[in-house]
Design a protein around this motif. Structure first.
Motif, short mmCIF file in Angstrom:
data_model
loop_
_atom_site.label_atom_id
_atom_site.label_comp_id
_atom_site.label_asym_id
_atom_site.label_seq_id
_atom_site.Cartn_x
_atom_site.Cartn_y
_atom_site.Cartn_z
N LEU A 1 -4.62 -8.17 -1.75
CA LEU A 1 -3.26 -7.66 -2.02
C LEU A 1 -2.87 -6.57 -1.04
O LEU A 1 -1.72 -6.45 -0.64
N LEU A 2 -3.85 -5.73 -0.69
CA LEU A 2 -3.53 -4.54 0.09
C LEU A 2 -3.94 -4.64 1.54
O LEU A 2 -3.90 -3.64 2.25
N LYS A 3 -4.37 -5.85 1.96
CA LYS A 3 -4.81 -5.92 3.36
C LYS A 3 -3.60 -5.80 4.29
O LYS A 3 -2.50 -6.22 3.97
N GLU A 4 -3.82 -5.18 5.41
CA GLU A 4 -2.70 -4.90 6.34
C GLU A 4 -2.11 -6.21 6.86
O GLU A 4 -2.81 -7.12 7.21
N SER B 1 0.83 -1.21 0.00
CA SER B 1 0.00 0.00 0.00
C SER B 1 0.87 1.26 0.00
O SER B 1 0.62 2.20 -0.75
N GLU B 2 1.93 1.25 0.82
CA GLU B 2 2.84 2.42 0.86
C GLU B 2 3.53 2.60 -0.48
O GLU B 2 3.72 3.73 -0.94
N ILE B 3 3.90 1.48 -1.09
CA ILE B 3 4.57 1.53 -2.39
C ILE B 3 3.64 2.19 -3.42
O ILE B 3 4.03 3.12 -4.14
N LEU B 4 2.40 1.72 -3.47
CA LEU B 4 1.45 2.24 -4.48
C LEU B 4 1.08 3.70 -4.21
O LEU B 4 0.74 4.43 -5.13
N LEU C 1 8.96 -9.10 2.15
CA LEU C 1 7.61 -9.21 2.68
C LEU C 1 6.81 -10.13 1.76
O LEU C 1 6.86 -9.96 0.54
N LEU C 2 6.07 -11.09 2.33
CA LEU C 2 5.29 -11.99 1.49
C LEU C 2 3.80 -11.64 1.59
O LEU C 2 3.30 -11.34 2.67
N ILE C 3 3.13 -11.67 0.46
CA ILE C 3 1.68 -11.43 0.43
C ILE C 3 1.02 -12.70 -0.10
O ILE C 3 1.29 -13.10 -1.24
#
Ligand SMILES: Nc1ncnc2c1ncn2[C@@H]1O[C@H](COP(=O)(O)OP(=O)(O)OP(=O)(O)O)[C@@H](O)[C@H]1O
Ligand SMILES: [Mg+2]
Length: 324
Positions: free
Chosen positions: A321-324, A4-7, A297-299
């Protein structure tokens, strides 16, 4: 750094990995999320076998940035693999001799091999130039997301700035040497410089664009490469090679998406249970490897029961994808 920070903060985000693992799907879903979070987003497919339009459910005319209907802030572009060579007149078939006006001198035939100098990997080069044109000229996009081709092709693509700048450097040096040499000859034979030396000007501009793109691509405040993989041993091996190459090119990468995981479910059939066991076993290795050794970090993304295409499923995927 979380996806999320990246996007929300980066200028360029590239999605890459092995063939068929879900690069286009994850890139499209992330692009929708970023656009809906207020970033003016352009998603570009650099894969010559485009599927970005299919994923978004929009027909994308080659080479033309197309706003996605109903999604404000989102534009998509499939790079035209048949780049028109005349777009880059002066870049291909550079002939240092002719360009300096010495081709009429009698002994020039011996240097004929110089006249066919073409940069390495011309097709990919032209495609790269199109991309460079986009990222290095003024535009209104806050974020450019790249849906890349499978690993091998993408790595060649990413290595091009290095290869090309070496090649251009050599040409420019050769031009200087030839220039000095012919300056002396010209004063004896009186050869005429009839043509302006435009191709070298183009090369110099190109060289600058490549250097700027290289700086952007390796800047951890501007760029991140998100690796997509599935929980299989072969994918682990290929992903590790990809990460080693990214590190070699100094391309920042911190997130790995493990896609298409079978979820724990009482109703799984024997076949699916077996697939899940295989995945869970590999997941242990993947975690061991990429978290412990590489500090990534793995998603984890579940396998959806349906195809993930067009707005609603892509939007649903972004929740994972974007869940904390
Ligand atoms: N988590 C998922 N659950 C279900 N289907 C998925 C999932 N992720 C991707 N898919 C499906 O898998 C297929 C391949 O995905 P996608 O085209 O994104 O892969 P790719 O890595 O871009 O492939 P290529 O290497 O050909 O570019 C698509 O039909 C997509 O809908
Ligand atoms: Mg794809």
């Amino acid at each position: 750094m979380m996806l999320s920070e990246i996007l929300l903060n980066m200028k360029m985000v590239l999605f890459g990995g092995k063939g068929g693992v879900g690069k286009t799907t994850c890139a499209s879903s992330s692009a929708i999320w970023a656009a809906e979070h207020g970033r003016n987003t352009l998603i570009i497919s650099t894969d010559p076998a485009h599927s970005l339009g299919d994923s978004l459910g929009v027909s994308l005319p080659p080479g033309i940035p197309t706003p996605i209907p109903e999604i404000t802030n989102l534009t998509a572009l499939e790079i035209n693999p048949q780049v028109d060579i005349v777009d880059f007149e002066g870049f291909t078939n550079i002939n240092p001799i002719e360009d300096m006006g010495f081709s009429n001198l009698p002994f020039m035939e011996n240097l004929a091999d110089l006249s066919s100098l073409n940069p390495p990997g011309i097709d990919e080069t032209l495609a790269l130039l199109k991309v460079l044109e986009f990222i290095e000229t003024e535009h209104d996009y806050d974020l450019i997301i790249f849906d890349t081709a499978p690993t091998g092709h993408t790595l060649r693509f990413l290595s091009l700035p290095q290869t090309l700048s070496g090649w251009i450097g050599k040409l420019l040096k050769m031009k200087m040497k030839l220039g000095n040499m012919f300056g002396a000859i010209k004063s004896i034979f009186g050869g005429e410089s009839k043509k302006e030396d435009k191709s070298f000007e183009i090369l110099e501009r190109l060289n600058e664009a490549i250097q700027r793109a290289k700086e952007d691509l390796t800047d951890p405040l501007k760029t991140s490469f998100v690796v997509v993989m599935i929980a299989e041993e072969m994918a682990l091996l290929e992903t590790e090679r990809l990460i080693i190459e990214l590190e070699n090119y100094h391309i920042p990468n911190s997130n790995i998406i493990i896609n298409q995981l079978y979820e724990d479910n009482m109703e799984l059939c024997e076949f699916c249970k077996s697939r899940r066991r295989m995945q869970q076993k590999n997941l242990i290795n993947i975690k061991e490897h990429f978290i412990k050794k590489w500090n990534k970090l793995l998603i984890e993304i579940p396998l959806f029961p349906d195809e993930i295409r067009e707005y609603i499923p892509l939007h649903r995927l972004s929740n994972y994808l974007l869940k904390e």
